[in-house]
Design a protein around this motif. Structure first.
Motif, short mmCIF file in Angstrom:
data_model
loop_
_atom_site.label_atom_id
_atom_site.label_comp_id
_atom_site.label_asym_id
_atom_site.label_seq_id
_atom_site.Cartn_x
_atom_site.Cartn_y
_atom_site.Cartn_z
N ALA A 159 0.82 -1.21 0.00
CA ALA A 159 0.00 0.00 0.00
C ALA A 159 0.85 1.26 0.00
O ALA A 159 0.41 2.31 -0.51
CB ALA A 159 -0.92 -0.02 1.22
N GLY A 160 2.06 1.16 0.53
CA GLY A 160 2.92 2.34 0.59
C GLY A 160 3.78 2.55 -0.64
O GLY A 160 4.59 3.48 -0.67
N ARG A 161 3.63 1.71 -1.65
CA ARG A 161 4.46 1.84 -2.85
C ARG A 161 3.69 2.46 -4.00
O ARG A 161 2.67 1.91 -4.45
CB ARG A 161 4.96 0.45 -3.29
N PRO A 162 4.14 3.60 -4.50
CA PRO A 162 3.50 4.20 -5.68
C PRO A 162 3.57 3.25 -6.87
O PRO A 162 4.56 2.54 -7.08
CB PRO A 162 4.37 5.45 -5.94
N GLY A 163 2.48 3.19 -7.62
CA GLY A 163 2.46 2.36 -8.81
C GLY A 163 1.96 0.96 -8.59
O GLY A 163 1.79 0.21 -9.55
N LEU A 164 1.72 0.57 -7.33
CA LEU A 164 1.19 -0.76 -7.04
C LEU A 164 -0.17 -0.61 -6.37
O LEU A 164 -0.38 0.28 -5.55
CB LEU A 164 2.12 -1.54 -6.13
N ARG A 165 -1.09 -1.54 -6.70
CA ARG A 165 -2.42 -1.52 -6.10
C ARG A 165 -2.78 -2.92 -5.63
O ARG A 165 -2.86 -3.85 -6.44
CB ARG A 165 -3.45 -1.01 -7.12
N LEU A 166 -2.95 -3.08 -4.34
CA LEU A 166 -3.30 -4.38 -3.76
C LEU A 166 -4.78 -4.63 -3.98
O LEU A 166 -5.63 -3.90 -3.46
CB LEU A 166 -2.96 -4.40 -2.27
N VAL A 167 -5.10 -5.71 -4.72
CA VAL A 167 -6.49 -5.95 -5.10
C VAL A 167 -7.02 -7.31 -4.66
O VAL A 167 -8.22 -7.56 -4.73
CB VAL A 167 -6.69 -5.82 -6.63
N GLY A 168 -6.12 -8.25 -4.24
CA GLY A 168 -6.62 -9.58 -3.94
C GLY A 168 -5.70 -10.41 -3.08
O GLY A 168 -4.59 -10.00 -2.72
N MET A 169 -6.19 -11.59 -2.75
CA MET A 169 -5.43 -12.59 -2.00
C MET A 169 -5.73 -13.96 -2.58
O MET A 169 -6.77 -14.17 -3.21
CB MET A 169 -5.84 -12.58 -0.52
N MET A 170 -4.80 -14.88 -2.35
CA MET A 170 -5.00 -16.25 -2.79
C MET A 170 -4.62 -17.21 -1.68
O MET A 170 -3.56 -17.09 -1.07
CB MET A 170 -4.17 -16.54 -4.05
N PHE A 171 -5.51 -18.20 -1.43
CA PHE A 171 -5.28 -19.27 -0.46
C PHE A 171 -5.43 -20.60 -1.20
O PHE A 171 -6.56 -21.00 -1.49
CB PHE A 171 -6.32 -19.22 0.66
N TYR A 172 -4.33 -21.27 -1.49
CA TYR A 172 -4.42 -22.57 -2.17
C TYR A 172 -3.98 -23.67 -1.21
O TYR A 172 -2.80 -23.80 -0.91
CB TYR A 172 -3.58 -22.62 -3.43
N GLU A 173 -4.93 -24.47 -0.75
CA GLU A 173 -4.64 -25.56 0.18
C GLU A 173 -4.32 -26.82 -0.60
O GLU A 173 -5.16 -27.71 -0.80
CB GLU A 173 -5.81 -25.76 1.14
N ALA A 174 -3.08 -26.94 -1.04
CA ALA A 174 -2.67 -28.04 -1.93
C ALA A 174 -2.94 -29.41 -1.33
O ALA A 174 -3.33 -30.35 -2.03
CB ALA A 174 -1.19 -27.90 -2.27
N GLN A 175 -2.73 -29.54 -0.02
CA GLN A 175 -2.90 -30.85 0.63
C GLN A 175 -4.37 -31.25 0.73
O GLN A 175 -4.68 -32.41 1.02
CB GLN A 175 -2.25 -30.85 2.01
N VAL A 176 -5.28 -30.33 0.48
CA VAL A 176 -6.71 -30.62 0.46
C VAL A 176 -7.22 -30.76 -0.96
O VAL A 176 -7.93 -31.70 -1.31
CB VAL A 176 -7.52 -29.53 1.21
#
Length: 385
Positions: free
Chosen positions: A172-189
């Motif tokens: 959030a503090g970096r110009p030019g970047l926009r945080l828009v999402g997250m990913m949770f991949y539970e490979a063992q499931v």
């Protein structure tokens, strides 16, 4: 397996060279089955498990599907320029040329999301900002943690709310970047069969732990950004991941082809939709045939489970000392007695989209007949790794 029987064998009575085949009727049925397991939660299509652009587009046109989960930044550029307007790249990239191409192009920058899990990823992307904000998502480790033991894929370095919050603050503090999402991949499931010893317990414990932690991790990130999506799950975990209110979308791809690595899942509701067919080129004994090529081993820990499985005619198996070969694959069994030169043997690949890296085109079946052919990524001149 859903219990439905797919018998495409009559559609290709002969082949001269190894040939990839997809049955569209079963493919569509599998897509519908996955969507039902997802309930009202949209599914982002995992392109690595298909690698045939027309089939990716076919799924995106179906109810319950939205957006692509890609595996390469260069792939994402190509897909967006081909008309797909939402691609999340599931893995961090250090492809300087491709990232700079996106940073300089308003359309690409608006459609493609980069994955990060380290401050170094953030620094690297920020250094390539060129006027258009780059979309960023945080990949969160979903391994099951039991004291010092961790069970799952070695992916992200972010595994708790504190780490996720700190990384989000840095983005959030970096110009030019926009945080828009997250990913949770539970490979063992999502990616390990239930039938494997102990896996039902591991999956139950994993789901319980994730259900406790995901909302906390999401809340820590949302202190620094308004998120557009929180992605989770995979083919084998749609029905459980969708129950977590922290998740806004799911991901799936392998279930569309239903390779052998998904045969041991409980009530998955999909059937094999993809094969490759190879002709018999030798018959050294009455009960032995040799097919051309076929050594298409799948990625992952080496072993016989990674070999293509001969499925038609029924009753063929590999020799232990040879297995599937680079230019020939010897098979033995009673079924070999019915086969002659040029007769086809049908194989299922152990993993889904990896099969398509071996072929320029896929033969499409519909109604038990050959309907058309369509190019793979490779057939369109692309190899994204």
């Amino acid at each position: 397996m859903s219990g439905a029987v797919s018998a495409p064998w009559a559609a290709l009575p002969t082949v001269g060279v190894p040939t990839a085949v997809v049955d569209l009727d079963t493919f569509d049925n599998n897509a519908a089955a996955l969507s039902r397991r997802a309930g009202d939660t949209p599914i982002r299509v995992a392109s690595k498990s298909i690698r045939v652009r027309p089939l990716v587009e076919r799924v995106l046109a179906m109810p319950g599907y939205a957006g692509v989960l890609g595996y390469s930044v260069a792939e994402a550029i190509w897909l967006v320029r081909s008309g797909i307007d939402d691609v999340v790249v599931a893995y961090p990239s250090v492809d300087d040329e491709a990232v700079r191409t996106i940073a300089a192009d308003e359309q690409l920058a608006a459609a493609i999301t980069f994955m990060v899990d380290l401050p170094e990823h953030v620094d690297w992307l920020a250094a390539r900002h060129a006027g258009h904000a780059l979309r960023v998502a945080i990949d969160v480790d979903c391994s099951l943690r039991l004291g010092p033991v961790s069970l799952g894929a070695h992916r992200s370095s972010v595994n708790d709310a504190g780490g996720a919050g700190r990384l989000a603050e840095g983005i959030a503090g970096r110009p030019g970047l926009r945080l828009v999402g997250m990913m949770f991949y539970e490979a063992q499931v999502a990616g390990v069969p239930d039938a494997k010893p102990g896996m039902r317990v591991v999956k139950r414990l994993s789901n319980d732990q994730l259900h406790r932690n995901r909302s906390k991790i999401r809340a820590a990130v949302e202190e620094h950004a308004a998120l557009e999506f929180v992605n989770g799950g995979g083919t084998g975990s749609l029905h459980t991941t969708r129950l977590d209110p922290a998740i806004t979308e799911l991901a799936a791809g392998s279930g569309l082809f239903a390779p052998t690595s998904f045969d041991g899942f409980d009530d998955l509701g999909v059937d094999p939709a993809a094969w490759f067919v190879s002709p018999v080129t030798r018959k050294p004994r009455a009960d032995v045939v040799v097919t051309f090529a076929g050594g298409y081993s799948a990625s992952g820990a080496s072993g016989r489970s990674r070999l293509p499985k001969p499925v038609y005619p029924d009753g063929l198996s590999y020799f232990g000392q040879e297995g599937a070969g680079e230019v020939q694959s010897p098979l033995r069994g009673k079924a070999a007695r019915t086969l002659g030169l040029g007769d086809p043997v049908w194989f299922r690949h152990a993993k889904a989209g990896e099969m398509c890296e071996r072929f320029d085109e896929v033969v499409l079946l519909e109604g038990g007949r050959v309907r058309d052919k369509t190019p793979t990524y490779r057939g369109e001149g692309h190899n994204f790794g």
